[in-house]
Structures are given as structure tokens and as C-alpha cells.
Design an enzyme around this catalytic site. Structure first.
Site, PDB file in Angstrom:
ATOM      1  N   ASP A 267       0.869  -1.161   0.000  1.00  0.00           N
ATOM      2  CA  ASP A 267       0.000   0.000   0.000  1.00  0.00           C
ATOM      3  C   ASP A 267       0.925   1.236   0.000  1.00  0.00           C
ATOM      4  O   ASP A 267       2.076   1.137   0.425  1.00  0.00           O
ATOM      5  CB  ASP A 267      -0.870  -0.054   1.256  1.00  0.00           C
ATOM      6  CG  ASP A 267      -1.656   1.215   1.451  1.00  0.00           C
ATOM      7  OD1 ASP A 267      -2.398   1.581   0.534  1.00  0.00           O
ATOM      8  OD2 ASP A 267      -1.506   1.845   2.516  1.00  0.00           O
TER       9      ASP A 267
ATOM     10  N   ASP B 267      -0.063   5.085   0.791  1.00  0.00           N
ATOM     11  CA  ASP B 267      -0.317   6.041   1.885  1.00  0.00           C
ATOM     12  C   ASP B 267      -0.413   5.294   3.223  1.00  0.00           C
ATOM     13  O   ASP B 267      -1.330   4.493   3.415  1.00  0.00           O
ATOM     14  CB  ASP B 267      -1.633   6.778   1.576  1.00  0.00           C
ATOM     15  CG  ASP B 267      -2.161   7.556   2.763  1.00  0.00           C
ATOM     16  OD1 ASP B 267      -1.361   8.210   3.440  1.00  0.00           O
ATOM     17  OD2 ASP B 267      -3.380   7.501   3.006  1.00  0.00           O
TER      18      ASP B 267
ATOM     19  N   GLY C 210      -7.374   4.061   2.984  1.00  0.00           N
ATOM     20  CA  GLY C 210      -7.543   3.072   1.933  1.00  0.00           C
ATOM     21  C   GLY C 210      -8.831   3.202   1.141  1.00  0.00           C
ATOM     22  O   GLY C 210      -9.031   2.531   0.138  1.00  0.00           O
TER      23      GLY C 210
HETATM   24  P1  B16 Z   1      -6.962  10.066  -3.833  1.00  0.00           P
HETATM   25  P2  B16 Z   1      -3.731   4.125  -0.157  1.00  0.00           P
HETATM   26  C1  B16 Z   1      -5.666   5.962  -0.206  1.00  0.00           C
HETATM   27  O1  B16 Z   1      -4.332   5.610  -0.459  1.00  0.00           O
HETATM   28  C2  B16 Z   1      -5.747   6.785   1.075  1.00  0.00           C
HETATM   29  O2  B16 Z   1      -5.385   5.975   2.196  1.00  0.00           O
HETATM   30  C3  B16 Z   1      -7.148   7.290   1.277  1.00  0.00           C
HETATM   31  O3  B16 Z   1      -7.193   8.098   2.438  1.00  0.00           O
HETATM   32  C4  B16 Z   1      -7.570   8.095   0.038  1.00  0.00           C
HETATM   33  O4  B16 Z   1      -8.913   8.547   0.172  1.00  0.00           O
HETATM   34  C5  B16 Z   1      -7.445   7.204  -1.203  1.00  0.00           C
HETATM   35  O5  B16 Z   1      -6.103   6.738  -1.312  1.00  0.00           O
HETATM   36  C6  B16 Z   1      -7.811   7.946  -2.474  1.00  0.00           C
HETATM   37  O6  B16 Z   1      -6.859   8.962  -2.682  1.00  0.00           O
HETATM   38  O7  B16 Z   1      -7.989  11.061  -3.429  1.00  0.00           O
HETATM   39  O8  B16 Z   1      -5.547  10.625  -3.883  1.00  0.00           O
HETATM   40  O9  B16 Z   1      -7.317   9.350  -5.112  1.00  0.00           O
HETATM   41  O10 B16 Z   1      -3.660   4.010   1.332  1.00  0.00           O
HETATM   42  O11 B16 Z   1      -4.647   3.107  -0.807  1.00  0.00           O
HETATM   43  O12 B16 Z   1      -2.368   4.183  -0.797  1.00  0.00           O
HETATM   44 MG    MG Z   2      -2.932   3.136   3.213  1.00  0.00          MG
END
Ligand code: B16
Ligand code: MG
Length: 210
Positions: free
Chosen positions: A9, A11, A46
Site C-alpha cells: 500500500d 499512503d 484506503g
Molecule cells: P486520492 P492508499 C488511499 O491511499 C488513502 O489511504 C485514502 O485516504 C484516500 O482517500 C485514497 O487513497 C484515495 O486517494 O484522493 O488521492 O485518489 O492508502 O490506498 O495508498
Molecule cells: Mg494506506
């Protein structure tokens, strides 16, 4: 390492954009006069942008149209994307960097499995855009975590089956997605105490002994 591939993953595992997500959602919530705190933000880990917005709007005192919601999501993303400009190679810890390097030296294939549509930009900012053998991110995904799609695509792009890969996640929704796809899962950070994770990590390099 008993796995031929590791899917990370982004973030909350490779880098920590979660605080930037929080600040951007908070700015939107304040403007709309909706209560928002870090605990609510934790439920967005996520989760896709539009599903995150629905979580934020649970506390709104009125309904919003699809057009309004799309404008809110764009507003939040503009704030968030702007804050990503402050990220650099310094935002990758030595532990993360050494773990990725060691896996590559051992011939383990590595991928990113992220819900974020900003993943390519983030990888470029932190200087890891050439590091991974495959990237599966929120662009072109039909379903977000806890659906298994993002990790299945990552495994496919690595040329490996789910059983051959370990998924590393900080989100409960991400562990659920890994389990649904038939992957072994390792939880870190917010997911380190999640009972559905096969392994619990204190730091990323703990995976080197799995
Ligand atoms: P975006 P990951 C996720 O990243 C984040 O944890 C989540 O908080 C966010 O809403 C989602 O990506 C979408 O992000 O707005 O930049 O498309 O943890 O899956 O790497
Ligand atoms: Mg994450």
C-alpha cells in the site's frame, strides 16, 4: 522471504500522506460547517475519494447532489494535490528504502497497490517512480478497497498468483481486500492490531524475515 512478490500500500506504508489527506478534508469540512476529526479521518484510510467524502458528509444536516459532491471532491483534491508539492525523497524513511532495496537484491518482485489516483504523482515526488516492478492505483479502478481489484491487478502485473504474494497494509479495508483476494497479509500502523492480518508489523523491515 517465503513470497515471490510483495504488494505495498502507498499512503501509510511507503509514505505518510495521511496527515495531508486529513488537513485537506478538514479544510473542506470547516468550509461546509461539518464536524470532522482525526478519528473520522481514520475511517478513510484506503477508501476511495468519493467514499471518503460520503463518510465526511454523514454529519451534514442536508443532502447534496452528485454534482455538488463532485465539486467537493475536486475542491479537496486541489488542496491535497497542492500540499503534495512539499513532498520529497526525504519523506521516505531509511527503513522503507532499505526494505525495498533488500527485496530487490533477493529477487523478490515488488508492486504498489494503492486506492489513490495521485499515486503516480506521489511516487515521483518521493523519488520511487522507477523502484517498483508494477503499480496498481486508483486510476482505472472500478471498485475500491475492501474490494480485491487493486491487488489482483498488482499481482497480475507482477506475473504472480495471489498465493505467491504478500500484501502490506495500514488500512483495515486494505487487509480485508487482501484476504478477499487470497493473499497473505501484513498489517502495519493502524492495521497492526487487526486480527484478520496474518502478520503484525512494528516496522516495514519486519517483512524480510517472513
Ligand atoms: P486520492 P492508499 C488511499 O491511499 C488513502 O489511504 C485514502 O485516504 C484516500 O482517500 C485514497 O487513497 C484515495 O486517494 O484522493 O488521492 O485518489 O492508502 O490506498 O495508498
Ligand atoms: Mg494506506
Amino acid at each position: 522471504m517465503n513470497y515471490k512478490g510483495v504488494i505495498f500500500d502507498l499512503d501509510g506504508v511507503i509514505c505518510f500522506t495521511d496527515e495531508l489527506h486529513y488537513l485537506a478534508w478538514k479544510a473542506l469540512a470547516d468550509r461546509l460547517n461539518i464536524y470532522f476529526d482525526r478519528e473520522i479521518n481514520n475511517r478513510m484510510r484506503g477508501v476511495s475519494r468519493m467514499d471518503s467524502l460520503d463518510i465526511l458528509l454523514e454529519r451534514a444536516d442536508r443532502e447534496y447532489s452528485v454534482v455538488e459532491k463532485e465539486a467537493f471532491a475536486a475542491e479537496k483534491n486541489a488542496i491535497y494535490a497542492d500540499s503534495l508539492r512539499q513532498m520529497s525523497e526525504k519523506d521516505v524513511s531509511d527503513d522503507v528504502r532499505n526494505t525495498l532495496k533488500t527485496l530487490k537484491e533477493r529477487g523478490v518482485r515488488i508492486a504498489v497497490g494503492s486506492s489513490s489516483k495521485n499515486a503516480p504523482l506521489i511516487l515521483e515526488r518521493i523519488g520511487l517512480d522507477e523502484m517498483f516492478d508494477a503499480v496498481s492505483d486508483g486510476n482505472g479502478l472500478e471498485k475500491s478497497k475492501p474490494d480485491l481489484e487493486v491487488f489482483l491487478k498488482a499481482a497480475e502485473r507482477l506475473g504472480l498468483s495471489p498465493a505467491e504474494c504478500l500484501v502490506v497494509e495500514d488500512a483495515l479495508s486494505g487487509i480485508d481486500a487482501g484476504v478477499a483476494g487470497g493473499f497473505a497479509t501484513a498489517g502495519i500502523g493502524a492495521a497492526a492490531s487487526y486480527d484478520k492480518a496474518d502478520y503484525k508489523l512494528e516496522k516495514l523491515s519486519d517483512i524480510l524475515s517472513l
